[in-house]
Design a protein around this motif. Structure first.
Motif, PDB file in Angstrom:
ATOM      1  N   TYR A 144       0.837  -1.211   0.000  1.00 50.30           N
ATOM      2  CA  TYR A 144       0.000   0.000   0.000  1.00 50.30           C
ATOM      3  C   TYR A 144       0.866   1.253   0.000  1.00 50.30           C
ATOM      4  N   GLU A 145       2.042   1.173   0.598  1.00 51.16           N
ATOM      5  CA  GLU A 145       3.014   2.257   0.395  1.00 51.16           C
ATOM      6  C   GLU A 145       3.415   2.299  -1.074  1.00 51.16           C
ATOM      7  N   ARG A 146       3.594   1.118  -1.666  1.00 48.81           N
ATOM      8  CA  ARG A 146       3.966   1.095  -3.091  1.00 48.81           C
ATOM      9  C   ARG A 146       2.896   1.755  -3.941  1.00 48.81           C
ATOM     10  N   VAL A 147       1.648   1.428  -3.683  1.00 48.43           N
ATOM     11  CA  VAL A 147       0.558   2.070  -4.437  1.00 48.43           C
ATOM     12  C   VAL A 147       0.648   3.593  -4.269  1.00 48.43           C
ATOM     13  N   SER A 148       0.944   4.036  -3.059  1.00 48.33           N
ATOM     14  CA  SER A 148       1.074   5.478  -2.818  1.00 48.33           C
ATOM     15  C   SER A 148       2.197   6.070  -3.664  1.00 48.33           C
ATOM     16  N   MET A 149       3.313   5.366  -3.704  1.00 49.20           N
ATOM     17  CA  MET A 149       4.460   5.873  -4.458  1.00 49.20           C
ATOM     18  C   MET A 149       4.204   5.845  -5.971  1.00 49.20           C
ATOM     19  N   VAL A 150       3.537   4.811  -6.430  1.00 50.79           N
ATOM     20  CA  VAL A 150       3.190   4.757  -7.857  1.00 50.79           C
ATOM     21  C   VAL A 150       2.236   5.906  -8.188  1.00 50.79           C
ATOM     22  N   ALA A 151       1.288   6.132  -7.303  1.00 53.54           N
ATOM     23  CA  ALA A 151       0.343   7.235  -7.529  1.00 53.54           C
ATOM     24  C   ALA A 151       1.071   8.576  -7.544  1.00 53.54           C
ATOM     25  N   HIS A 152       2.049   8.715  -6.669  1.00 46.32           N
ATOM     26  CA  HIS A 152       2.813   9.976  -6.629  1.00 46.32           C
ATOM     27  C   HIS A 152       3.506  10.222  -7.969  1.00 46.32           C
ATOM     28  N   VAL A 153       4.132   9.162  -8.505  1.00 47.91           N
ATOM     29  CA  VAL A 153       4.829   9.295  -9.782  1.00 47.91           C
ATOM     30  C   VAL A 153       3.833   9.601 -10.897  1.00 47.91           C
ATOM     31  N   LEU A 154       2.749   8.847 -10.914  1.00 49.92           N
ATOM     32  CA  LEU A 154       1.786   9.019 -12.002  1.00 49.92           C
ATOM     33  C   LEU A 154       1.103  10.385 -11.941  1.00 49.92           C
ATOM     34  N   LYS A 155       0.869  10.866 -10.755  1.00 45.98           N
ATOM     35  CA  LYS A 155       0.238  12.195 -10.631  1.00 45.98           C
ATOM     36  C   LYS A 155       1.108  13.255 -11.300  1.00 45.98           C
ATOM     37  N   ILE A 185      -4.883   3.233 -11.133  1.00 46.78           N
ATOM     38  CA  ILE A 185      -4.277   2.157 -10.338  1.00 46.78           C
ATOM     39  C   ILE A 185      -5.397   1.261  -9.837  1.00 46.78           C
ATOM     40  N   LEU A 186      -5.229  -0.041 -10.070  1.00 45.12           N
ATOM     41  CA  LEU A 186      -6.224  -1.009  -9.618  1.00 45.12           C
ATOM     42  C   LEU A 186      -5.521  -2.046  -8.739  1.00 45.12           C
ATOM     43  N   ILE A 187      -6.079  -2.271  -7.564  1.00 45.44           N
ATOM     44  CA  ILE A 187      -5.514  -3.273  -6.652  1.00 45.44           C
ATOM     45  C   ILE A 187      -6.494  -4.430  -6.548  1.00 45.44           C
ATOM     46  N   ALA A 188      -6.014  -5.634  -6.854  1.00 49.88           N
ATOM     47  CA  ALA A 188      -6.814  -6.846  -6.608  1.00 49.88           C
ATOM     48  C   ALA A 188      -6.274  -7.462  -5.322  1.00 49.88           C
ATOM     49  N   ASP A 189      -7.112  -7.483  -4.302  1.00 51.55           N
ATOM     50  CA  ASP A 189      -6.608  -7.808  -2.958  1.00 51.55           C
ATOM     51  C   ASP A 189      -7.431  -8.935  -2.337  1.00 51.55           C
ATOM     52  N   PRO A 190      -6.763 -10.014  -1.911  1.00 49.12           N
ATOM     53  CA  PRO A 190      -7.523 -11.120  -1.300  1.00 49.12           C
ATOM     54  C   PRO A 190      -7.880 -10.879   0.164  1.00 49.12           C
ATOM     55  N   LYS A 191      -7.412  -9.769   0.745  1.00 48.35           N
ATOM     56  CA  LYS A 191      -7.594  -9.546   2.189  1.00 48.35           C
ATOM     57  C   LYS A 191      -8.784  -8.625   2.471  1.00 48.35           C
ATOM     58  N   ASP A 192      -9.477  -8.914   3.553  1.00 50.93           N
ATOM     59  CA  ASP A 192     -10.577  -8.046   3.970  1.00 50.93           C
ATOM     60  C   ASP A 192     -10.069  -6.662   4.349  1.00 50.93           C
ATOM     61  N   LYS A 193      -8.937  -6.655   5.070  1.00 55.47           N
ATOM     62  CA  LYS A 193      -8.380  -5.377   5.509  1.00 55.47           C
ATOM     63  C   LYS A 193      -6.867  -5.486   5.560  1.00 55.47           C
ATOM     64  N   PHE A 194      -6.213  -4.324   5.713  1.00 52.54           N
ATOM     65  CA  PHE A 194      -4.753  -4.334   5.686  1.00 52.54           C
ATOM     66  C   PHE A 194      -4.211  -3.288   6.653  1.00 52.54           C
ATOM     67  N   SER A 195      -2.936  -3.394   6.953  1.00 48.96           N
ATOM     68  CA  SER A 195      -2.310  -2.515   7.935  1.00 48.96           C
ATOM     69  C   SER A 195      -2.371  -1.052   7.506  1.00 48.96           C
ATOM     70  N   LYS A 196      -2.647  -0.180   8.462  1.00 45.45           N
ATOM     71  CA  LYS A 196      -2.721   1.276   8.240  1.00 45.45           C
ATOM     72  C   LYS A 196      -3.794   1.635   7.213  1.00 45.45           C
ATOM     73  N   GLN A 197      -4.818   0.801   7.094  1.00 41.39           N
ATOM     74  CA  GLN A 197      -5.801   0.992   6.026  1.00 41.39           C
ATOM     75  C   GLN A 197      -6.447   2.375   6.077  1.00 41.39           C
ATOM     76  N   ALA A 198      -6.870   2.775   7.276  1.00 43.22           N
ATOM     77  CA  ALA A 198      -7.540   4.085   7.383  1.00 43.22           C
ATOM     78  C   ALA A 198      -6.596   5.209   6.980  1.00 43.22           C
TER      79      ALA A 198
END
Lengths: 237, 422
Positions: B197-208, B216-229
């Motif tokens: 999720y940090e990676r998604v943030s960094m990719v978004a920063h570059v793309l912005k 950016i699309l995330i396919a995620d098998p988890k209900d929730k993840f660390s630092k989600q909020a």
């Protein structure tokens, strides 16, 4: 001298006595808790596929905001708890299990409560096993109780065990640099020991605000703080 | 053999050490020999501490295939343009020259636990009295249908830093205008819970900055993840409309890929990806399996000292270990390494052994000067390493605090890499 007494006690203690005191205590016996939970299962479900029944499902209860499951018809008491932003932690769940109405007046949970602390601990351990693992979500609720540390008044008189301090310092130097560099994270080398001890106790008592340091200092005994102070005091830059 | 804390206490307890400190020499040779497999946050730290603290009484050999080690932590910041790749690369020169560690650049491919030797791909056998395994992660075969290591150049994981990180960044920079980056996120447990999720943030920063209409699309098998909020707040604040996450309710756990066509099948719906970052399910480094030290995907250890529950002469650190509550992170591995180093030294030389203490803090960067953190402290029980307290950054924190948190992470990086490599 307190340090000498501490060393003598260690030397006399049987192997393992010191370490045993350091062990964290698991909340309770989850297997026994599962047995006790049967008296709750008429109203509450927990585990894979658990659904709301007369009471809400209890998956993820640790750290959950009270009254927060969408679609469940809560009592006015739980609705008030939601408005007050009450979060279910181990202390509140313990109180609620002992006597639900003592914590949430007006709750519909018609349960006379578990009067024995061991019973409550075991049920809590069982409930905790269905909240996210800290291995996956580090901010999730603890799974054990840490050893309590007493604070005697003569803490500043303790002469630190420098060797022990060197070992304990290995945890500090993940962030603080032994070179004394202070970029981003302050230097802690060559402090006057008393200043170091006072600062660490200020974190421990949550007077100083930094959460990482509150966490680190919070589990150090007086001897351990003194040992760290002794080690960092004369660390060569 | 299943070990427990009592076995360990007989050889190296703090209290016992104050009464007597017998030197325990290897039977067949002079100095006791410690072999460390894996030169990351666990292995490099353990090797350095044993060499540093034993004052020449122990021969330490570190086996690590790469000559330059790129830290997985902060590799997302490289992707985001906040760090040069060279700034997260570290050599083993100091460990060899200043600490006298015998650094061997080769692959460890097997362990003969009876003979107490490690086999190297180059044909050598390295003897040990104590063995420390810190090999990090490997990927579970078939975890994402259509993906395996032969497709990693087309669909990089970039979850072992270095050339994979470069590849992923190059692909992101080459995305067509308005293109789509897809991340296939891993199931629990895996290395660095906030990492994807940090990676998604960094990719978004570059793309912005370079390609603001990209998605950016995330396919995620988890209900929730660390630092989600915290992440979701940050994504809305900095990258509104750019990021979409499909959790298991929307098929995020039912994914296959086709590297030839760059297609991602998410629960029956085909998505055409310009960049597809597949982070598969993970397991202990292969050497743990080869040494028959695993149960399921991970290697069980005694939380008091990181000793394998299957072999009293072997210690397993970091991502590969099944230890309890600690997340798989560089900080955790570094913390565990110090406990193991102390225990190993105590068992070989009779040096003092203190009670185990563990901690972890994990910083993530969401956008420029917007850093957040999570951390916890841990103590051993007879069953596992247990979490006893934790903290996490709060949503809605002011910009100054977030900037300080980021600056703190930079200081931590300097500190931990110095702690690992000298």
């Amino acid at each position: 001298m307190k340090t000498r007494i501490f060393a003598i006690l260690l030397a006399l203690a049987p192997p393992g006595a010191t370490l045993a005191q350091e062990d964290a205590q698991l909340i309770g016996d989850a297997e026994r808790g599962e047995q006790l939970f049967r008296q709750c299962s008429g109203c509450h479900q927990i585990g894979p596929g658990a659904e709301n029944r007369a009471g809400p499902h209890l998956n993820g209860i640790f750290g959950r905001r009270a009254g927060s499951i969408e679609g469940f018809d809560y009592s006015k008491g739980l609705e008030r708890a939601f408005q007050d932003n009450m979060v279910w932690n181990i202390q509140r769940l313990n109180l609620y299990l002992e006597n639900p109405r003592s914590l949430v007046s007006g709750t519909r949970m018609a349960f006379r409560g578990l009067k024995k602390q061991q019973d409550r601990d075991d049920v809590l351990a069982y409930l905790r096993s269905y909240t996210a693992s800290p291995q996956d979500i580090p901010e999730s609720a603890p799974t054990a109780r840490k050893r309590e540390v007493d604070l005697p008044p003569e803490v500043l008189e303790i002469v630190g065990d420098r060797d022990y301090g060197e070992y304990l310092a290995s945890e500090c130097v993940t962030c603080h640099q032994t070179s004394g560099m202070d970029e981003g994270i302050p230097s802690i080398t060559r402090w006057y020991p008393e200043d170091f001890v006072i600062a660490m106790h200020a974190y421990k008592q949550k007077m100083r605000p930094h959460p990482v340091m509150q966490m680190m200092a919070g589990r150090l005994s007086d001897e351990e703080i003194a040992a760290l102070a002794a080690y960092f005091a004369d660390l060569e830059e | 053999m299943t070990l427990n804390r009592r076995n360990f206490l007989g050889t190296g307890a703090f209290a016992a050490a104050t009464l007597a400190a017998p030197m325990v020499r290897a039977a067949s040779h002079g100095k006791p020999k410690v072999v460390v497999v894996g030169g990351g946050a666990g292995g490099a730290t353990a090797a350095r501490y044993i060499a540093k603290d034993s004052n020449g009484e122990i021969d330490v050999t570190l086996i690590e295939p790469t000559r330059m080690y790129y830290t997985c932590f902060f590799s997302n910041l490289y992707i985001g343009g906040f760090r040069e790749l060279s700034s997260i690369g570290h050599s083993y020169g100091k460990l060899a020259s200043e600490y006298g560690i015998n650094v061997v650049h080769d692959w460890a491919i097997g362990v003969d636990r009876d003979a107490k030797t490690v086999s190297l791909a180059g044909g050598a056998k390295v003897p040990y009295d104590r063995l420390i395994l810190s090999p990090g992660i490997d990927f579970v075969d078939g975890a994402v249908p259509g993906w395996d290591l032969s497709t990693q150049t087309k669909m990089p994981h970039a979850y072992k830093a270095g050339t994979q990180s470069e590849l992923l960044k190059d692909q992101i920079m080459a995305m067509p205008e308005g293109g789509t980056y897809v991340m296939v996120a891993p199931p629990n447990p895996y290395r660095c819970p906030p990492g994807p999720y940090e990676r998604v943030s960094m990719v978004a920063h570059v793309l912005k900055e370079t390609n603001p209409t990209a998605k950016i699309l995330i396919a995620d098998p988890k209900d929730k993840f660390s630092k989600q909020a915290l992440f979701e707040e940050g994504w809305q604040k900095h990258y509104g409309g750019m990021i979409e996450r499909l959790g298991p309710d929307f098929g995020g756990g039912n994914v296959s890929v086709n590297a030839d066509t760059m297609e991602v099948n998410i629960d029956g719906e085909i998505v055409k990806a310009d960049v597809c970052n597949v982070i598969p399910a993970q397991k202990a480094g292969a050497i743990c399996d080869a040494a028959a030290l695993t149960e399921g995907n991970w290697a069980p250890v005694d939380g008091h000292n990181m000793q394998s529950r299957m072999d009293e002469n072997i210690y397993i650190l970091g991502d590969s270990s099944n230890q309890g509550d600690m997340p798989k992170s560089g900080y955790s591995a570094n913390s565990q390494a110090k406990v193991a180093a102390m225990a190993v030294r105590g068992s070989l030389t009779g040096s003092r052994v203190f009670p185990a203490k563990y901690s972890n803090t994990c910083w993530s960067l969401i956008a420029t000067d917007d850093g957040v953190k999570v951390g916890a402290s841990y103590e051993p029980t007879d069953e596992k390493i247990a979490s006893v307290s934790s903290f996490v950054s709060q949503t809605g924190e002011d910009a100054d605090m977030r900037k300080r948190t980021y600056e703190e992470s930079i200081g931590w990086y300097a500190g931990i890499t110095s702690d690992m490599f000298g």
